[in-house]
Write a protein that holds these residues in place. Structure first.
Motif, PDB file in Angstrom:
ATOM      1  N   TYR A 126       5.999 -18.724   0.772  1.00 27.30           N
ATOM      2  CA  TYR A 126       6.787 -18.486   1.976  1.00 27.30           C
ATOM      3  C   TYR A 126       8.144 -17.958   1.537  1.00 27.30           C
ATOM      4  N   GLY A 127       8.791 -17.240   2.434  1.00 25.26           N
ATOM      5  CA  GLY A 127      10.097 -16.695   2.118  1.00 25.26           C
ATOM      6  C   GLY A 127      11.198 -17.635   2.563  1.00 25.26           C
ATOM      7  N   VAL A 128      12.345 -17.526   1.929  1.00 23.21           N
ATOM      8  CA  VAL A 128      13.498 -18.341   2.298  1.00 23.21           C
ATOM      9  C   VAL A 128      14.706 -17.430   2.479  1.00 23.21           C
ATOM     10  N   VAL A 129      15.307 -17.532   3.655  1.00 26.48           N
ATOM     11  CA  VAL A 129      16.533 -16.799   3.967  1.00 26.48           C
ATOM     12  C   VAL A 129      17.512 -17.806   4.562  1.00 26.48           C
ATOM     13  N   GLY A 130      18.517 -18.207   3.792  1.00 25.37           N
ATOM     14  CA  GLY A 130      19.448 -19.218   4.271  1.00 25.37           C
ATOM     15  C   GLY A 130      18.738 -20.524   4.545  1.00 25.37           C
ATOM     16  N   ASP A 131      18.832 -20.988   5.805  1.00 22.16           N
ATOM     17  CA  ASP A 131      18.188 -22.248   6.173  1.00 22.16           C
ATOM     18  C   ASP A 131      16.832 -22.039   6.835  1.00 22.16           C
ATOM     19  N   THR A 132      16.288 -20.828   6.692  1.00 25.46           N
ATOM     20  CA  THR A 132      15.058 -20.463   7.394  1.00 25.46           C
ATOM     21  C   THR A 132      13.903 -20.211   6.434  1.00 25.46           C
ATOM     22  N   ALA A 133      12.746 -20.776   6.761  1.00 25.82           N
ATOM     23  CA  ALA A 133      11.515 -20.493   6.019  1.00 25.82           C
ATOM     24  C   ALA A 133      10.731 -19.434   6.792  1.00 25.82           C
ATOM     25  N   VAL A 134      10.269 -18.427   6.092  1.00 27.30           N
ATOM     26  CA  VAL A 134       9.527 -17.320   6.697  1.00 27.30           C
ATOM     27  C   VAL A 134       8.076 -17.380   6.227  1.00 27.30           C
ATOM     28  N   ILE A 135       7.163 -17.546   7.170  1.00 23.69           N
ATOM     29  CA  ILE A 135       5.741 -17.657   6.828  1.00 23.69           C
ATOM     30  C   ILE A 135       4.986 -16.483   7.449  1.00 23.69           C
ATOM     31  N   GLU A 136       4.288 -15.763   6.609  1.00 24.36           N
ATOM     32  CA  GLU A 136       3.440 -14.663   7.066  1.00 24.36           C
ATOM     33  C   GLU A 136       2.000 -15.160   7.061  1.00 24.36           C
ATOM     34  N   VAL A 137       1.447 -15.343   8.232  1.00 20.21           N
ATOM     35  CA  VAL A 137       0.108 -15.906   8.369  1.00 20.21           C
ATOM     36  C   VAL A 137      -0.924 -15.103   7.581  1.00 20.21           C
ATOM     37  N   ALA A 138      -0.771 -13.785   7.563  1.00 21.54           N
ATOM     38  CA  ALA A 138      -1.729 -12.933   6.864  1.00 21.54           C
ATOM     39  C   ALA A 138      -1.803 -13.236   5.376  1.00 21.54           C
ATOM     40  N   GLN A 139      -0.716 -13.741   4.801  1.00 23.54           N
ATOM     41  CA  GLN A 139      -0.721 -14.068   3.380  1.00 23.54           C
ATOM     42  C   GLN A 139      -1.500 -15.345   3.086  1.00 23.54           C
ATOM     43  N   VAL A 140      -1.658 -16.176   4.109  1.00 24.36           N
ATOM     44  CA  VAL A 140      -2.326 -17.471   3.926  1.00 24.36           C
ATOM     45  C   VAL A 140      -3.784 -17.413   4.376  1.00 24.36           C
ATOM     46  N   ILE A 141      -4.030 -16.817   5.546  1.00 24.54           N
ATOM     47  CA  ILE A 141      -5.381 -16.794   6.107  1.00 24.54           C
ATOM     48  C   ILE A 141      -5.751 -15.396   6.595  1.00 24.54           C
ATOM     49  N   GLY A 142      -5.228 -14.379   5.934  1.00 22.86           N
ATOM     50  CA  GLY A 142      -5.467 -13.009   6.363  1.00 22.86           C
ATOM     51  C   GLY A 142      -6.906 -12.549   6.176  1.00 22.86           C
ATOM     52  N   GLU A 169       8.963 -30.372   3.398  1.00 24.23           N
ATOM     53  CA  GLU A 169       9.283 -31.203   2.231  1.00 24.23           C
ATOM     54  C   GLU A 169      10.489 -30.660   1.477  1.00 24.23           C
ATOM     55  N   ALA A 170      10.645 -29.320   1.517  1.00 21.44           N
ATOM     56  CA  ALA A 170      11.774 -28.687   0.826  1.00 21.44           C
ATOM     57  C   ALA A 170      13.053 -28.737   1.666  1.00 21.44           C
ATOM     58  N   GLY A 171      12.951 -29.286   2.882  1.00 22.11           N
ATOM     59  CA  GLY A 171      14.141 -29.480   3.698  1.00 22.11           C
ATOM     60  C   GLY A 171      14.368 -28.476   4.800  1.00 22.11           C
ATOM     61  N   TYR A 172      13.442 -27.534   5.005  1.00 21.35           N
ATOM     62  CA  TYR A 172      13.639 -26.505   6.031  1.00 21.35           C
ATOM     63  C   TYR A 172      13.178 -27.010   7.391  1.00 21.35           C
ATOM     64  N   ARG A 173      13.964 -26.680   8.415  1.00 10.06           N
ATOM     65  CA  ARG A 173      13.644 -27.093   9.777  1.00 10.06           C
ATOM     66  C   ARG A 173      13.688 -25.906  10.742  1.00 10.06           C
ATOM     67  N   ARG A 174      13.867 -24.728  10.209  1.00 10.02           N
ATOM     68  CA  ARG A 174      13.848 -23.517  11.039  1.00 10.02           C
ATOM     69  C   ARG A 174      12.822 -22.564  10.431  1.00 10.02           C
ATOM     70  N   PHE A 175      11.905 -22.088  11.277  1.00 11.60           N
ATOM     71  CA  PHE A 175      10.800 -21.270  10.790  1.00 11.60           C
ATOM     72  C   PHE A 175      10.701 -19.965  11.575  1.00 11.60           C
ATOM     73  N   VAL A 176      10.461 -18.892  10.851  1.00  9.49           N
ATOM     74  CA  VAL A 176      10.067 -17.623  11.450  1.00  9.49           C
ATOM     75  C   VAL A 176       8.628 -17.384  11.009  1.00  9.49           C
ATOM     76  N   ILE A 177       7.735 -17.217  11.981  1.00  4.64           N
ATOM     77  CA  ILE A 177       6.306 -17.100  11.701  1.00  4.64           C
ATOM     78  C   ILE A 177       5.804 -15.725  12.146  1.00  4.64           C
ATOM     79  N   GLY A 178       5.168 -15.007  11.231  1.00  5.72           N
ATOM     80  CA  GLY A 178       4.511 -13.748  11.580  1.00  5.72           C
ATOM     81  C   GLY A 178       3.038 -13.990  11.782  1.00  5.72           C
ATOM     82  N   LEU A 179       2.517 -13.752  12.996  1.00  7.29           N
ATOM     83  CA  LEU A 179       1.141 -14.121  13.328  1.00  7.29           C
ATOM     84  C   LEU A 179       0.089 -13.067  13.000  1.00  7.29           C
ATOM     85  N   GLY A 180       0.476 -11.835  12.777  1.00  9.38           N
ATOM     86  CA  GLY A 180      -0.505 -10.756  12.660  1.00  9.38           C
ATOM     87  C   GLY A 180      -1.446 -10.875  11.474  1.00  9.38           C
TER      88      GLY A 180
END
Length: 373
Positions: A77-93, A121-132
């Motif tokens: 997953y990506g990390v930008v500041g306090d935000t975790a970025v998850i690209e669904v295609a990378q996990v279950i594409g 677990e790493a402390g992130y509480r803000r998520f940006v999720i890409g569903l495509g």
């Protein structure tokens, strides 16, 4: 002269970051006095994490999670500041499932939940999720299981996190979900307008492209109906008919259950990489994609960038791999619309030479801008 370069990827040939690099090089060679800012973009699908991390100087955090076939794999997953970025295609594409095994009766979203847990677990509480780009059609059931939701059958036995469990759900307990999930903000990139089930639902509209035949579509749709009914009856959460619930095989529905906000993909990525703030000070913006045509007007990255540019009275230039049917309608939003091909060539030739072709066309645009600025 302040220039913003904010393209989508040229799918199959150049990432958004690569496109930015090539165009910036052309400006550096022809108009070195210009102050160029690169902002790689995406629409919530493939390339979303890379674009956001690149634009915001973030980093990528490797994790282990289950893939669509429930096998362990290395993802990130990506990390930008306090935000975790998850690209669904990378996990279950879909590309993670071999052609002979593509059948959404057997794919799960469990790994997405595992990545969320790792970020929590790493402390992130803000998520940006890409569903495509998902290969799944389980309504987010697997993800909810990974996050701690409990689904049991009539005998009180906990059900495994696979689609085949859906018709056997007798009891739903969402209170067992990791409390940190409800302390978090989920911003979800979504560009579809489909409910969870029914003729316009996830199974009928997206199931076939994931390997489902007609009978499988019927079964999946019935399972999602049963799943939604059980959740509605036992939680009083009614989201199945929301127009975004069917996104990513029903993952949209699951994120709605968690309080997620589903936002148009290009808009969410643009706001995450702070494109509106950067646009305020620009004199010119250049955007593009693999092919631009009439469909570009329906939520694609270049259209979002052009709308934003028009809002701030910034001239927008479109530079894409090719121009398709109805591209002339784009002139209402762009100063110019250009394709990178310099002579008749096949798609394969164009994709193979994309870097050189893009550089040449961007160089021409830079020369024109310099001449008349």
């Amino acid at each position: 002269m302040k220039v913003i370069i904010a393209p989508d990827s040229f799918k199959g040939s150049l990432s958004a970051h690569d496109v930015c690099t090539v165009i910036k090089k052309a400006f550096s060679d022809e108009y070195p006095e210009a102050a160029v800012t690169t902002v790689p973009m995406a629409d919530g699908g493939e390339g979303t994490m890379e674009a956001i991390v690149s634009a915001m100087n973030g980093f990528v955090q490797p994790v282990t999670a289950r893939g669509p076939l429930f096998d362990m794999q290395q993802v990130a997953y990506g990390v930008v500041g306090d935000t975790a970025v998850i690209e669904v295609a990378q996990v279950i594409g879909l590309p993670l499932v071999p052609n002979e095994k593509r059948n959404p009766l057997h794919t799960t979203t469990y790994g997405v939940g595992e990545v969320i847990i790792a970020a929590l677990e790493a402390g992130y509480r803000r998520f940006v999720i890409g569903l495509g780009g998902s290969s799944t059609n389980d309504g987010g059931f697997g993800m909810l299981c990974a996050l701690g939701a409990t689904f049991t059958n009539a005998s009180g036995e906990r059900l495994p996190p696979m689609p085949s469990s859906l018709p056997h759900i007798a009891h739903v307990d969402m209170t067992s979900i990791d409390r940190r999930v409800y302390e978090s903000e989920f911003l979800v990139a979504c560009d579809v307008d489909n409910p969870l089930y029914g003729e316009r639902g996830a199974s009928h509209v997206f199931g076939p492209q994931k390997g489902a035949d007609r009978e499988t579509v019927r079964i999946l749709d019935q399972w999602l109906y049963t799943y939604a009914q059980k959740i509605e009856q036992q939680t009083n959460l009614f989201y199945a008919q929301e127009h975004v619930a069917g996104a990513a095989g029903g993952l949209g529905f699951a994120f709605l259950l968690l309080g997620g906000k589903l936002i148009r993909g290009a808009q969410l990525v643009g706001e995450t990489v702070q494109l509106p703030q950067k646009m305020k000070h620009a004199h010119i913006v250049i955007t593009g994609e693999g092919q631009s045509d009439e469909q570009t007007l329906y939520g694609k990255v270049p259209f979002y960038v052009a709308q934003l540019a028009n809002e701030y009275h910034v001239p927008a230039f479109l530079l894409s791999g090719s121009l398709g049917d109805g591209f002339d309608k784009l002139y209402a939003y762009f100063v110019s619309c250009d394709a990178i091909a310099t002579k008749p060539m096949t798609l394969e030739q164009c994709m193979r030479s994309a870097t050189t072709l893009l550089y040449t066309k961007a160089r021409n645009i830079a020369r024109i801008i310099k001449r008349f600025s």
